[in-house]
Design a protein around this motif. Sequence first.
Motif, mmCIF file in Angstrom:
data_model
loop_
_atom_site.group_PDB
_atom_site.id
_atom_site.type_symbol
_atom_site.label_atom_id
_atom_site.label_comp_id
_atom_site.label_asym_id
_atom_site.label_seq_id
_atom_site.Cartn_x
_atom_site.Cartn_y
_atom_site.Cartn_z
ATOM 1 N N ARG A 1 0.884 -1.164 0.000
ATOM 2 C CA ARG A 1 0.000 0.000 0.000
ATOM 3 C C ARG A 1 0.919 1.210 0.000
ATOM 4 N NH1 ARG A 1 -4.042 -1.569 4.999
ATOM 5 N NH2 ARG A 1 -4.541 -3.712 4.328
ATOM 6 N N ASN A 2 1.307 1.626 -1.148
ATOM 7 C CA ASN A 2 2.434 2.539 -1.322
ATOM 8 C C ASN A 2 3.686 1.762 -0.909
ATOM 9 O OD1 ASN A 2 1.012 4.904 -2.251
ATOM 10 N ND2 ASN A 2 0.202 5.075 -0.172
ATOM 11 N N GLY A 3 4.146 1.925 0.325
ATOM 12 C CA GLY A 3 5.265 1.109 0.782
ATOM 13 C C GLY A 3 4.771 -0.234 1.301
ATOM 14 N N PRO A 4 5.686 -1.108 1.762
ATOM 15 C CA PRO A 4 5.273 -2.410 2.301
ATOM 16 C C PRO A 4 4.555 -2.253 3.634
ATOM 17 C CG PRO A 4 7.636 -2.096 2.602
ATOM 18 C CD PRO A 4 7.148 -0.936 1.776
ATOM 19 N N ARG A 5 3.528 -3.071 3.835
ATOM 20 C CA ARG A 5 2.726 -3.009 5.056
ATOM 21 C C ARG A 5 2.476 -4.414 5.601
ATOM 22 N NH1 ARG A 5 3.971 1.485 4.117
ATOM 23 N NH2 ARG A 5 2.664 3.296 3.651
ATOM 24 N N ILE A 6 2.366 -4.499 6.920
ATOM 25 C CA ILE A 6 1.831 -5.690 7.579
ATOM 26 C C ILE A 6 0.697 -5.220 8.461
ATOM 27 C CG2 ILE A 6 2.234 -7.436 9.372
ATOM 28 C CD1 ILE A 6 4.988 -7.893 8.253
ATOM 29 N N GLU A 7 -0.480 -5.817 8.284
ATOM 30 C CA GLU A 7 -1.638 -5.437 9.092
ATOM 31 C C GLU A 7 -1.657 -6.258 10.370
ATOM 32 O OE1 GLU A 7 -6.407 -4.517 8.572
ATOM 33 O OE2 GLU A 7 -5.469 -6.033 7.286
ATOM 34 N N LEU A 8 -1.829 -5.576 11.495
ATOM 35 C CA LEU A 8 -1.856 -6.233 12.800
ATOM 36 C C LEU A 8 -3.299 -6.619 13.139
ATOM 37 C CD1 LEU A 8 0.461 -6.721 14.955
ATOM 38 C CD2 LEU A 8 -0.654 -4.933 16.257
ATOM 39 N N LEU A 9 -3.569 -7.921 13.113
ATOM 40 C CA LEU A 9 -4.914 -8.426 13.377
ATOM 41 C C LEU A 9 -4.986 -9.257 14.648
ATOM 42 C CD1 LEU A 9 -5.844 -9.496 9.740
ATOM 43 C CD2 LEU A 9 -6.541 -7.412 10.949
ATOM 44 N N ARG A 10 -3.806 -9.565 15.223
ATOM 45 C CA ARG A 10 -3.739 -10.340 16.460
ATOM 46 C C ARG A 10 -2.585 -9.828 17.301
ATOM 47 N NH1 ARG A 10 -5.132 -13.818 12.438
ATOM 48 N NH2 ARG A 10 -6.977 -15.140 12.766
ATOM 49 N N VAL A 11 -2.770 -9.832 18.606
ATOM 50 C CA VAL A 11 -1.724 -9.354 19.518
ATOM 51 C C VAL A 11 -0.436 -10.156 19.327
ATOM 52 C CG1 VAL A 11 -1.079 -9.086 21.942
ATOM 53 C CG2 VAL A 11 -3.405 -8.527 21.211
ATOM 54 N N GLY A 12 -0.587 -11.452 19.040
ATOM 55 C CA GLY A 12 0.578 -12.317 18.895
ATOM 56 C C GLY A 12 1.503 -11.978 17.742
ATOM 57 N N GLN A 13 1.103 -11.063 16.886
ATOM 58 C CA GLN A 13 1.983 -10.675 15.780
ATOM 59 C C GLN A 13 3.127 -9.772 16.227
ATOM 60 O OE1 GLN A 13 -1.759 -9.831 13.063
ATOM 61 N NE2 GLN A 13 0.082 -9.568 11.825
ATOM 62 N N LEU A 14 3.020 -9.216 17.418
ATOM 63 C CA LEU A 14 3.953 -8.177 17.838
ATOM 64 C C LEU A 14 4.731 -8.576 19.078
ATOM 65 C CD1 LEU A 14 3.074 -4.405 17.783
ATOM 66 C CD2 LEU A 14 4.366 -5.363 19.671
ATOM 67 N N GLU A 15 6.040 -8.384 19.056
ATOM 68 C CA GLU A 15 6.906 -8.605 20.221
ATOM 69 C C GLU A 15 7.772 -7.370 20.424
ATOM 70 O OE1 GLU A 15 8.901 -12.667 20.152
ATOM 71 O OE2 GLU A 15 8.117 -12.500 18.096
ATOM 72 N N VAL A 16 7.892 -6.908 21.650
ATOM 73 C CA VAL A 16 8.786 -5.791 21.965
ATOM 74 C C VAL A 16 10.156 -6.372 22.279
ATOM 75 C CG1 VAL A 16 9.250 -3.877 23.518
ATOM 76 C CG2 VAL A 16 6.895 -4.376 22.829
ATOM 77 N N LEU A 17 11.181 -5.819 21.649
ATOM 78 C CA LEU A 17 12.556 -6.298 21.837
ATOM 79 C C LEU A 17 13.286 -5.412 22.824
ATOM 80 C CD1 LEU A 17 13.409 -6.967 18.081
ATOM 81 C CD2 LEU A 17 12.457 -8.559 19.755
ATOM 82 N N GLY A 18 14.342 -5.930 23.387
ATOM 83 C CA GLY A 18 15.139 -5.148 24.340
ATOM 84 C C GLY A 18 15.913 -4.062 23.623
ATOM 85 N N GLY A 19 16.171 -2.990 24.323
ATOM 86 C CA GLY A 19 16.963 -1.886 23.754
ATOM 87 C C GLY A 19 16.120 -0.968 22.909
ATOM 88 N N ASN A 20 16.716 0.185 22.549
ATOM 89 C CA ASN A 20 16.025 1.172 21.710
ATOM 90 C C ASN A 20 16.657 1.235 20.327
ATOM 91 O OD1 ASN A 20 14.201 1.996 23.731
ATOM 92 N ND2 ASN A 20 15.741 3.326 24.648
#
Length: 264
Positions: free
Chosen positions: A245-264
């Motif tokens: 959609r213009n650039g590449p996209r991933i649609e978030l439809l479930r919480v399990g798709q996302l993980e927070v990693l350590g560090g900034n």
Amino acid sequence: MTRGHKVTAHHTKFCAQMLLLCLISTVVTDSARAAGCAFEAQGEGRVVSVTDARSFRLEDGREIRLAGIEIADRQKGAAALSALVMGRDISLQGEDDVPDRYGRQAAFVFVSGSDAAVQSELLKQGQAMVSPDVSNQDCATLLLAAEAEARQAKRGTWADASAIKNAESPGDILAGIGRFAVVEGKVLSVRQAGATTYLNFGRNWTRDFAVTIPRRMIPALEAAGLAPKSLENRRIRVRGWVEARNGPRIELLRVGQLEVLGGN
């Protein structure tokens, strides 16, 4: 006590000990599955053919699809699956046994004599990635741990550094349009436009990678401690199907798709 009485008493004690061991074994087995992928039993069968990297057919004609995973290399994945299940007796567990539109029954699969799901074995070998469609949190945790083990050891798929896409390389991500991908990067900004929230990984919205979050997903993310605004300037890992959609996209439809990693 006579000799006959002694033999009978000894035999009774032995039988009681064996019964206790069987009960303990059953409890341990049930506990192991309860701590992992434990769903309703969906029957048993013997595998007679492997149809692709995550599907096989049973003697009774049913076609089974492995739930909870995606396959990166279909040829290697099919060989790995065949080595695990071909000609083996298996049991099935799942949320329901309703076939998908291709007639396949999605299930977690256990080879007779093993408490580890076939999915976990493929993940440990690096032949699969965790799909975000696992609703059971205990199961999702178990599968993600198996994937992490292979990723850290650089087994199978993870031996290739490009297996994890860099959010700062939108062209590389876009080359996999329509495919399942795992992407890592730093969220530079969080913006809302209408009913969609965007996690932006670059400053050019027409070219750079972004995660799109529909409004209905916000309460679930907040309940999981993942409010979109809290992800700004954080490194995250997201998995899903790449869209353009213009650039590449991933649609978030479930919480399990996302993980927070350590560090900034």
